[in-house]
Design a protein around this motif. Structure first.
Motif, mmCIF file in Angstrom:
data_model
loop_
_atom_site.group_PDB
_atom_site.id
_atom_site.type_symbol
_atom_site.label_atom_id
_atom_site.label_comp_id
_atom_site.label_asym_id
_atom_site.label_seq_id
_atom_site.Cartn_x
_atom_site.Cartn_y
_atom_site.Cartn_z
ATOM 1 N N VAL A 1 0.834 -1.217 0.000
ATOM 2 C CA VAL A 1 0.000 0.000 0.000
ATOM 3 C C VAL A 1 0.855 1.247 0.000
ATOM 4 N N VAL A 2 1.907 1.236 0.807
ATOM 5 C CA VAL A 2 2.809 2.411 0.836
ATOM 6 C C VAL A 2 3.480 2.617 -0.514
ATOM 7 N N ALA A 3 3.873 1.525 -1.145
ATOM 8 C CA ALA A 3 4.510 1.651 -2.463
ATOM 9 C C ALA A 3 3.537 2.201 -3.494
ATOM 10 N N LEU A 4 2.254 1.729 -3.395
ATOM 11 C CA LEU A 4 1.257 2.273 -4.330
ATOM 12 C C LEU A 4 0.999 3.752 -4.068
ATOM 13 N N VAL A 5 0.980 4.146 -2.825
ATOM 14 C CA VAL A 5 0.767 5.562 -2.491
ATOM 15 C C VAL A 5 1.924 6.403 -3.003
ATOM 16 N N VAL A 6 3.118 5.904 -2.816
ATOM 17 C CA VAL A 6 4.286 6.659 -3.299
ATOM 18 C C VAL A 6 4.267 6.738 -4.816
ATOM 19 N N PHE A 7 3.881 5.637 -5.477
ATOM 20 C CA PHE A 7 3.823 5.645 -6.940
ATOM 21 C C PHE A 7 2.758 6.610 -7.449
ATOM 22 N N VAL A 8 1.574 6.562 -6.806
ATOM 23 C CA VAL A 8 0.504 7.483 -7.216
ATOM 24 C C VAL A 8 0.899 8.928 -6.938
ATOM 25 N N ALA A 9 1.586 9.167 -5.826
ATOM 26 C CA ALA A 9 2.020 10.530 -5.500
ATOM 27 C C ALA A 9 3.052 11.022 -6.516
ATOM 28 N N SER A 10 3.919 10.112 -6.910
ATOM 29 C CA SER A 10 4.911 10.512 -7.928
ATOM 30 C C SER A 10 4.253 10.837 -9.260
ATOM 31 N N LEU A 11 3.150 10.175 -9.558
ATOM 32 C CA LEU A 11 2.423 10.476 -10.784
ATOM 33 C C LEU A 11 1.563 11.721 -10.652
ATOM 34 N N SER A 12 1.218 12.114 -9.450
ATOM 35 C CA SER A 12 0.304 13.239 -9.239
ATOM 36 C C SER A 12 1.020 14.558 -9.002
ATOM 37 N N VAL A 13 2.231 14.539 -8.514
ATOM 38 C CA VAL A 13 2.954 15.770 -8.160
ATOM 39 C C VAL A 13 3.851 16.165 -9.320
ATOM 40 N N ARG A 14 3.751 17.447 -9.680
ATOM 41 C CA ARG A 14 4.598 18.012 -10.734
ATOM 42 C C ARG A 14 5.241 19.303 -10.204
ATOM 43 N N LEU A 15 6.497 19.513 -10.585
ATOM 44 C CA LEU A 15 7.232 20.705 -10.162
ATOM 45 C C LEU A 15 7.303 21.681 -11.324
ATOM 46 N N VAL A 16 6.869 22.912 -11.099
ATOM 47 C CA VAL A 16 6.917 23.986 -12.101
ATOM 48 C C VAL A 16 7.946 25.011 -11.647
ATOM 49 N N GLN A 17 8.921 25.302 -12.503
ATOM 50 C CA GLN A 17 9.967 26.267 -12.167
ATOM 51 C C GLN A 17 9.436 27.708 -12.229
ATOM 52 N N GLN A 18 10.239 28.617 -11.694
ATOM 53 C CA GLN A 18 9.820 30.012 -11.631
ATOM 54 C C GLN A 18 9.624 30.616 -13.020
ATOM 55 N N TYR A 19 10.419 30.209 -13.985
ATOM 56 C CA TYR A 19 10.333 30.769 -15.339
ATOM 57 C C TYR A 19 9.379 29.993 -16.227
ATOM 58 N N GLN A 20 8.591 29.065 -15.635
ATOM 59 C CA GLN A 20 7.680 28.223 -16.414
ATOM 60 C C GLN A 20 6.230 28.429 -15.988
ATOM 61 N N ARG A 21 5.340 27.985 -16.882
ATOM 62 C CA ARG A 21 3.921 27.895 -16.566
ATOM 63 C C ARG A 21 3.442 26.517 -17.033
ATOM 64 N N GLY A 22 2.498 25.954 -16.283
ATOM 65 C CA GLY A 22 2.013 24.612 -16.594
ATOM 66 C C GLY A 22 0.627 24.634 -17.212
ATOM 67 N N VAL A 23 0.455 23.904 -18.303
ATOM 68 C CA VAL A 23 -0.832 23.757 -18.974
ATOM 69 C C VAL A 23 -1.244 22.295 -18.831
ATOM 70 N N VAL A 24 -2.438 22.055 -18.241
ATOM 71 C CA VAL A 24 -2.914 20.709 -17.958
ATOM 72 C C VAL A 24 -3.952 20.308 -18.996
#
Length: 310
Positions: free
Chosen positions: A12-35
Motif C-alpha cells: 500500500v505504501v509503495a502504491l501511495v508513493v507511486f501514485v504521489a509521484s504520478l500526481s505531483v509536478r514541479l513547475v519552475q519560476q520561469y515556467q507555466r504549466g498547462v494541464v
C-alpha cells in the motif's frame, strides 16, 4: 498473519508513493504549466511550485516564459533601387499565452523563424539602399510590426525586438560609395577653405581701412614685418622704401620750384595765350635754338600755361 499484514502495508505504501509521484509536478519560476485532461485544456494555468494533477487522466506541459533569441540566416534581398544585398537579423520574442502556444501552433520557434525570414525580405525589398544604411531604426520598427502581426494574437507570442545585424554590399557598390564619400569630403574641404579666404579678405579690408586712417599704424605694421623677416635665418634682408619719404621729397621739390619762379611772372590764361601773335610765339627760346626746337618749346609752354623763359 503478521507477516502478511506487513507485506500488504508495504504494498500500500509503495502504491501511495507511486501514485504521489504520478500526481505531483514541479513547475519552475520561469515556467507555466498547462494541464490537459483527457485531451482537453483546463482553463487554470499552473503557477510555479508543486502542482497536483490526476494520475492517468491529466497531462501537464511546461512552457518557458523566458525571452528567446533566434538568429535569422543571411538572406539575399533586392532593394527598391535594384541593389542586391545580403542581410541577416536577430529576433527577440517571449510567450505571453501558454495555451495558444501549445494549441494554435506546432513548433513555434521554427514558425517564428520562417515568419522572420519572409518579413525581412518583404521589408528590405520596399526600402532603398540609402534608407537601409541611414535609417536603421525605422527598418527595425517595420520588421517588428510585420513579424508581430501574425504571432501575437493567434500564437500567443510577443516580439520584443528585431535588429538587422549586418548588411553586405557588393564590391562594386562599396567602391562607388567610397568614391562618393571621398568626393563629398573634398567638396566640404573646398567650401570651408573658400569661406575662410572670404572672411580673411574681409578682415584684411577692415585692417587696410584702419591703417589708411592712421598712418602710424602702417609704420608699426611695417616694422613688425621687418622684425618677423629678420627672425628667420636669412643672409639677405630687404628693407622697403617708405612711401612717406617719397611724398616728402615730392613736396620739397614742388616748394623749391615755386620759390625759383620770378616774382613778376605769373601764369597766363588761355585768352592771353591766344592773344599772342605769331611773331611772339616764334620768339627764340634760349641761345642757338633752331626753328623746330623753338616751335616745340612754344608748344610746351602753351601746354603747361607758362611762357618760355627768354
Amino acid at each position: 498473519m503478521a507477516a502478511a499484514a506487513v507485506i500488504v502495508l508495504v504494498i500500500v505504501v509503495a502504491l501511495v508513493v507511486f501514485v504521489a509521484s504520478l500526481s505531483v509536478r514541479l513547475v519552475q519560476q520561469y515556467q507555466r504549466g498547462v494541464v490537459f485532461r483527457f485531451g482537453r485544456v483546463l482553463e487554470r494555468i499552473r503557477q510555479p511550485g508543486l502542482q497536483l494533477i490526476v494520475p492517468v487522466a491529466d497531462r501537464m506541459v511546461r512552457v518557458s516564459m523566458q525571452t528567446t533569441v533566434i538568429g535569422v540566416p543571411a538572406q539575399g534581398v533586392i532593394t527598391r533601387d535594384n541593389v542586391t544585398l545580403t542581410v541577416d537579423a536577430v529576433v527577440y520574442y517571449r510567450v505571453v499565452d501558454p495555451v495558444k502556444v501549445l494549441v494554435n501552433v506546432r513548433d513555434y520557434p521554427s514558425a517564428v523563424l520562417q515568419v522572420a525570414q519572409t518579413a525581412l525580405r518583404s521589408v528590405i525589398g520596399k526600402a532603398d539602399l540609402d534608407t537601409l544604411l541611414r535609417d536603421r531604426d525605422r527598418i527595425n520598427a517595420e520588421l517588428k510590426a510585420v513579424i508581430d502581426a501574425p504571432t501575437e494574437k493567434p500564437w500567443g507570442l510577443l516580439i520584443e525586438r528585431v535588429e538587422v545585424k549586418d548588411v553586405s554590399l557588393p564590391e562594386g557598390m562599396k567602391r562607388s560609395m567610397s568614391r562618393q564619400a571621398e568626393a563629398e569630403r573634398e567638396r566640404r574641404a573646398r567650401v570651408i577653405a573658400a569661406d575662410g579666404e572670404f572672411q580673411a579678405s574681409r578682415r584684411l579690408a577692415d585692417a587696410s581701412r584702419a591703417m589708411a586712417n592712421t598712418p602710424g599704424a602702417y609704420q608699426l605694421r611695417l616694422l613688425q614685418t621687418v622684425v618677423d623677416v629678420a627672425a628667420e635665418k636669412n643672409s639677405t634682408l630687404v628693407m622697403p622704401f617708405p612711401v612717406e619719404l617719397l611724398r616728402f621729397f615730392d613736396r620739397l621739390a614742388g616748394g623749391a620750384g615755386e620759390q625759383a619762379r620770378p616774382a613778376g611772372q605769373t601764369d597766363r590764361g588761355p585768352a592771353e595765350q591766344a592773344g599772342r601773335g605769331p611773331a611772339e610765339q616764334a620768339t627764340p627760346v634760349g641761345p642757338g635754338l633752331g626753328p623746330v626746337t623753338e616751335n616745340v618749346a612754344a608748344a610746351a609752354a602753351e601746354g603747361d600755361g607758362r611762357r618760355p623763359e627768354r
